[in-house]
Design a protein around this motif. Structure first.
Motif, PDB file in Angstrom:
ATOM      1  N   LYS A  66       0.836  -1.199   0.000  1.00 49.87           N
ATOM      2  CA  LYS A  66       0.000   0.000   0.000  1.00 49.87           C
ATOM      3  C   LYS A  66       0.871   1.250   0.000  1.00 49.87           C
ATOM      4  CE  LYS A  66      -4.480  -1.254   1.913  1.00 49.87           C
ATOM      5  NZ  LYS A  66      -5.437  -1.049   3.006  1.00 49.87           N
ATOM      6  N   ALA A  67       1.993   1.189   0.686  1.00 51.10           N
ATOM      7  CA  ALA A  67       2.909   2.329   0.695  1.00 51.10           C
ATOM      8  C   ALA A  67       3.405   2.620  -0.717  1.00 51.10           C
ATOM      9  CB  ALA A  67       4.077   2.064   1.643  1.00 51.10           C
ATOM     10  N   LYS A  68       3.714   1.563  -1.481  1.00 46.25           N
ATOM     11  CA  LYS A  68       4.160   1.753  -2.867  1.00 46.25           C
ATOM     12  C   LYS A  68       3.058   2.399  -3.711  1.00 46.25           C
ATOM     13  CE  LYS A  68       7.347  -2.180  -2.956  1.00 46.25           C
ATOM     14  NZ  LYS A  68       7.564  -3.519  -3.521  1.00 46.25           N
ATOM     15  N   GLN A  69       1.826   1.904  -3.562  1.00 49.58           N
ATOM     16  CA  GLN A  69       0.699   2.487  -4.294  1.00 49.58           C
ATOM     17  C   GLN A  69       0.536   3.963  -3.941  1.00 49.58           C
ATOM     18  OE1 GLN A  69      -2.129  -0.828  -3.026  1.00 49.58           O
ATOM     19  NE2 GLN A  69      -3.113  -0.054  -4.883  1.00 49.58           N
ATOM     20  N   THR A  70       0.701   4.248  -2.671  1.00 52.89           N
ATOM     21  CA  THR A  70       0.543   5.602  -2.191  1.00 52.89           C
ATOM     22  C   THR A  70       1.597   6.523  -2.793  1.00 52.89           C
ATOM     23  OG1 THR A  70      -0.362   4.733  -0.128  1.00 52.89           O
ATOM     24  CG2 THR A  70       0.366   7.007  -0.099  1.00 52.89           C
ATOM     25  N   ILE A  71       2.821   6.029  -2.914  1.00 51.63           N
ATOM     26  CA  ILE A  71       3.893   6.833  -3.511  1.00 51.63           C
ATOM     27  C   ILE A  71       3.560   7.147  -4.972  1.00 51.63           C
ATOM     28  CG2 ILE A  71       6.324   6.805  -4.218  1.00 51.63           C
ATOM     29  CD1 ILE A  71       6.835   5.259  -1.546  1.00 51.63           C
ATOM     30  N   LEU A  72       2.983   6.178  -5.696  1.00 51.63           N
ATOM     31  CA  LEU A  72       2.571   6.434  -7.078  1.00 51.63           C
ATOM     32  C   LEU A  72       1.484   7.508  -7.143  1.00 51.63           C
ATOM     33  CD1 LEU A  72       2.498   2.848  -8.638  1.00 51.63           C
ATOM     34  CD2 LEU A  72       4.115   4.692  -9.120  1.00 51.63           C
ATOM     35  N   GLU A  73       0.512   7.428  -6.241  1.00 47.77           N
ATOM     36  CA  GLU A  73      -0.542   8.451  -6.201  1.00 47.77           C
ATOM     37  C   GLU A  73       0.062   9.816  -5.883  1.00 47.77           C
ATOM     38  OE1 GLU A  73      -3.660   8.263  -7.086  1.00 47.77           O
ATOM     39  OE2 GLU A  73      -3.671   6.100  -7.379  1.00 47.77           O
ATOM     40  N   LEU A  74       0.999   9.840  -4.933  1.00 50.37           N
ATOM     41  CA  LEU A  74       1.643  11.099  -4.576  1.00 50.37           C
ATOM     42  C   LEU A  74       2.391  11.673  -5.778  1.00 50.37           C
ATOM     43  CD1 LEU A  74       2.453  13.280  -2.553  1.00 50.37           C
ATOM     44  CD2 LEU A  74       4.366  11.816  -1.873  1.00 50.37           C
ATOM     45  N   SER A  75       3.045  10.806  -6.539  1.00 51.02           N
ATOM     46  CA  SER A  75       3.766  11.249  -7.724  1.00 51.02           C
ATOM     47  C   SER A  75       2.817  11.926  -8.720  1.00 51.02           C
ATOM     48  CB  SER A  75       4.460  10.058  -8.379  1.00 51.02           C
ATOM     49  OG  SER A  75       5.057  10.431  -9.589  1.00 51.02           O
ATOM     50  N   ARG A  76       1.646  11.327  -8.930  1.00 52.36           N
ATOM     51  CA  ARG A  76       0.658  11.924  -9.832  1.00 52.36           C
ATOM     52  C   ARG A  76       0.222  13.302  -9.325  1.00 52.36           C
ATOM     53  NH1 ARG A  76      -1.885   6.480  -9.708  1.00 52.36           N
ATOM     54  NH2 ARG A  76      -1.179   5.416 -11.591  1.00 52.36           N
ATOM     55  N   MET A  77      -0.009  13.369  -8.014  1.00 49.22           N
ATOM     56  CA  MET A  77      -0.462  14.636  -7.438  1.00 49.22           C
ATOM     57  C   MET A  77       0.622  15.697  -7.489  1.00 49.22           C
ATOM     58  SD  MET A  77      -2.884  13.538  -4.289  1.00 49.22           S
ATOM     59  CE  MET A  77      -1.637  12.564  -3.499  1.00 49.22           C
ATOM     60  N   MET A  78       1.865  15.312  -7.209  1.00 47.86           N
ATOM     61  CA  MET A  78       2.947  16.292  -7.221  1.00 47.86           C
ATOM     62  C   MET A  78       3.211  16.794  -8.637  1.00 47.86           C
ATOM     63  SD  MET A  78       3.279  16.730  -4.141  1.00 47.86           S
ATOM     64  CE  MET A  78       4.460  18.046  -4.330  1.00 47.86           C
ATOM     65  N   ARG A  79       2.972  15.958  -9.631  1.00 52.05           N
ATOM     66  CA  ARG A  79       3.086  16.399 -11.023  1.00 52.05           C
ATOM     67  C   ARG A  79       2.083  17.525 -11.282  1.00 52.05           C
ATOM     68  NH1 ARG A  79       2.312  11.774 -13.328  1.00 52.05           N
ATOM     69  NH2 ARG A  79       4.487  11.176 -13.141  1.00 52.05           N
ATOM     70  N   PHE A  80       0.872  17.353 -10.765  1.00 52.76           N
ATOM     71  CA  PHE A  80      -0.151  18.400 -10.903  1.00 52.76           C
ATOM     72  C   PHE A  80       0.290  19.672 -10.182  1.00 52.76           C
ATOM     73  CE2 PHE A  80      -3.828  20.734  -9.388  1.00 52.76           C
ATOM     74  CZ  PHE A  80      -4.609  20.841 -10.516  1.00 52.76           C
ATOM     75  N   VAL A  81       0.753  19.527  -8.940  1.00 55.42           N
ATOM     76  CA  VAL A  81       1.177  20.697  -8.169  1.00 55.42           C
ATOM     77  C   VAL A  81       2.319  21.419  -8.870  1.00 55.42           C
ATOM     78  CG1 VAL A  81       2.255  21.437  -5.995  1.00 55.42           C
ATOM     79  CG2 VAL A  81       0.370  19.796  -5.945  1.00 55.42           C
ATOM     80  N   LEU A  82       3.269  20.659  -9.394  1.00 52.56           N
ATOM     81  CA  LEU A  82       4.446  21.231 -10.048  1.00 52.56           C
ATOM     82  C   LEU A  82       4.084  21.986 -11.322  1.00 52.56           C
ATOM     83  CD1 LEU A  82       7.557  21.454 -10.096  1.00 52.56           C
ATOM     84  CD2 LEU A  82       7.584  19.307 -11.382  1.00 52.56           C
ATOM     85  N   TYR A  83       3.244  21.369 -12.165  1.00 48.54           N
ATOM     86  CA  TYR A  83       2.963  21.960 -13.468  1.00 48.54           C
ATOM     87  C   TYR A  83       1.709  22.827 -13.514  1.00 48.54           C
ATOM     88  CZ  TYR A  83       6.671  18.919 -15.064  1.00 48.54           C
ATOM     89  OH  TYR A  83       7.890  18.307 -15.219  1.00 48.54           O
ATOM     90  N   GLU A  84       0.797  22.637 -12.578  1.00 49.39           N
ATOM     91  CA  GLU A  84      -0.457  23.384 -12.615  1.00 49.39           C
ATOM     92  C   GLU A  84      -0.635  24.344 -11.435  1.00 49.39           C
ATOM     93  OE1 GLU A  84      -2.160  22.956 -15.290  1.00 49.39           O
ATOM     94  OE2 GLU A  84      -1.468  21.009 -16.002  1.00 49.39           O
ATOM     95  N   GLY A  85       0.035  24.051 -10.314  1.00 49.04           N
ATOM     96  CA  GLY A  85      -0.200  24.797  -9.078  1.00 49.04           C
ATOM     97  C   GLY A  85       0.139  26.266  -9.135  1.00 49.04           C
ATOM     98  N   ASN A  86       1.026  26.677 -10.043  1.00 51.56           N
ATOM     99  CA  ASN A  86       1.412  28.089 -10.104  1.00 51.56           C
ATOM    100  C   ASN A  86       0.619  28.877 -11.146  1.00 51.56           C
ATOM    101  OD1 ASN A  86       2.547  26.933 -12.343  1.00 51.56           O
ATOM    102  ND2 ASN A  86       4.516  27.975 -12.158  1.00 51.56           N
ATOM    103  N   LYS A  87      -0.348  28.225 -11.774  1.00 52.39           N
ATOM    104  CA  LYS A  87      -1.180  28.909 -12.770  1.00 52.39           C
ATOM    105  C   LYS A  87      -2.335  29.624 -12.066  1.00 52.39           C
ATOM    106  CE  LYS A  87      -0.129  25.629 -16.446  1.00 52.39           C
ATOM    107  NZ  LYS A  87      -0.672  24.624 -17.380  1.00 52.39           N
ATOM    108  N   THR A  88      -2.890  30.613 -12.742  1.00 51.36           N
ATOM    109  CA  THR A  88      -4.032  31.309 -12.149  1.00 51.36           C
ATOM    110  C   THR A  88      -5.304  30.479 -12.264  1.00 51.36           C
ATOM    111  OG1 THR A  88      -4.388  32.483 -14.224  1.00 51.36           O
ATOM    112  CG2 THR A  88      -3.105  33.623 -12.526  1.00 51.36           C
ATOM    113  N   GLY A  89      -5.373  29.620 -13.292  1.00 46.29           N
ATOM    114  CA  GLY A  89      -6.535  28.756 -13.463  1.00 46.29           C
ATOM    115  C   GLY A  89      -6.152  27.456 -14.137  1.00 46.29           C
TER     116      GLY A  89
END
Length: 193
Positions: free
Chosen positions: A31-54
Motif C-alpha cells: 500500500k505504501a508503494k501504491q501511495t507513492i505512485l498516487e503522490l507522484s501523480r499529485m505532485m506532477r499536478f502541483v508542479l505543473y499546474e499549481g502556479n497557474k491562475t486557473g
C-alpha cells in the motif's frame, strides 16, 4: 500575495501526505508503494499546474480524486467516503488547489480510529437561465463527521489561506458557508464559472 498563499498551501499538503505514507511503510509496504505512485501523480499536478491562475475544472477534480484514492488506502472500512461529481464537467477553469484544503481538513478532523466516520464530497454546477443572472455557478460541498475533541489535535493555516485566496480572486462574487455542528462539519463553497 497569491503566490505567497500558494506556497504556504503546497508544503502543508506535502507534509500531511508524507506523514500518511510514513504510517503505511511498516504496516503494509504494498500500500505504501501504491501511495507513492498516487503522490507522484499529485505532485506532477502541483508542479505543473499549481502556479497557474486557473486550471481546467476536470484536472482539478482529477487531482482531488487522486488525493482521496491515496487517503482510502490508509483508512479502514469504518470510514465511509463518498464522492459525487457530474459525469460531464464544464470546460471552465478554476483556481488550482482550491478544494483540497477542505478535503484535507475533513480527513484530519473528521476521521476517527475509534468510531465510524464519514466524508462526503459533492460538486454541482448550477446554470442561471434568467437574463439578470451572472452565469453558471460551481457549488462544492464537503461534509464530514466530527470526532471527539481529545482525538483532534491538529491546527493549521489552510482555511485562513483559502479565505484570503477567495477574497483576492473573487472579491464579493463567492460564498463560503461553514456549518459547525456537534456531529457534522459542512463546508459549501459557491464560485462563479
Amino acid at each position: 500575495q497569491l503566490e505567497y498563499l500558494r506556497y504556504q498551501i503546497n508544503p502543508h499538503f506535502l507534509m500531511n501526505t508524507l506523514n500518511n505514507i510514513h504510517a503505511l511503510v511498516d504496516i503494509d509496504p504494498e500500500k505504501a508503494k501504491q501511495t507513492i505512485l498516487e503522490l507522484s501523480r499529485m505532485m506532477r499536478f502541483v508542479l505543473y499546474e499549481g502556479n497557474k491562475t486557473g486550471v481546467p475544472l476536470v484536472r482539478e477534480i482529477a487531482f482531488l480524486q487522486n488525493y482521496i484514492t491515496l487517503m482510502k488506502l490508509r483508512y479502514t472500512d469504518r470510514v465511509s467516503i463518498q464522492v459525487r461529481v457530474p459525469d460531464a464537467l464544464p470546460s471552465q477553469e478554476v483556481p488550482p488547489l482550491m478544494f483540497i484544503t477542505f478535503v484535507e481538513n475533513a480527513f484530519k478532523h473528521g476521521v476517527s480510529y475509534r468510531q465510524d466516520s464519514f466524508i462526503s464530497v459533492e460538486l454541482r454546477v448550477k446554470s442561471e437561465e434568467s437574463a439578470a443572472a451572472q452565469g453558471s455557478q460551481l457549488i462544492f460541498t464537503c461534509q464530514n463527521s466530527r470526532i471527539p475533541k481529545e482525538e483532534d489535535k491538529h491546527g493549521g493555516v489552510g482555511l485562513k489561506n483559502v479565505r484570503q485566496r477567495l477574497d483576492l480572486i473573487y472579491g464579493d462574487r463567492y460564498t463560503l458557508d461553514i456549518q459547525d455542528r456537534q456531529d457534522t462539519y459542512t463546508v459549501t463553497l459557491t464560485i462563479p464559472l
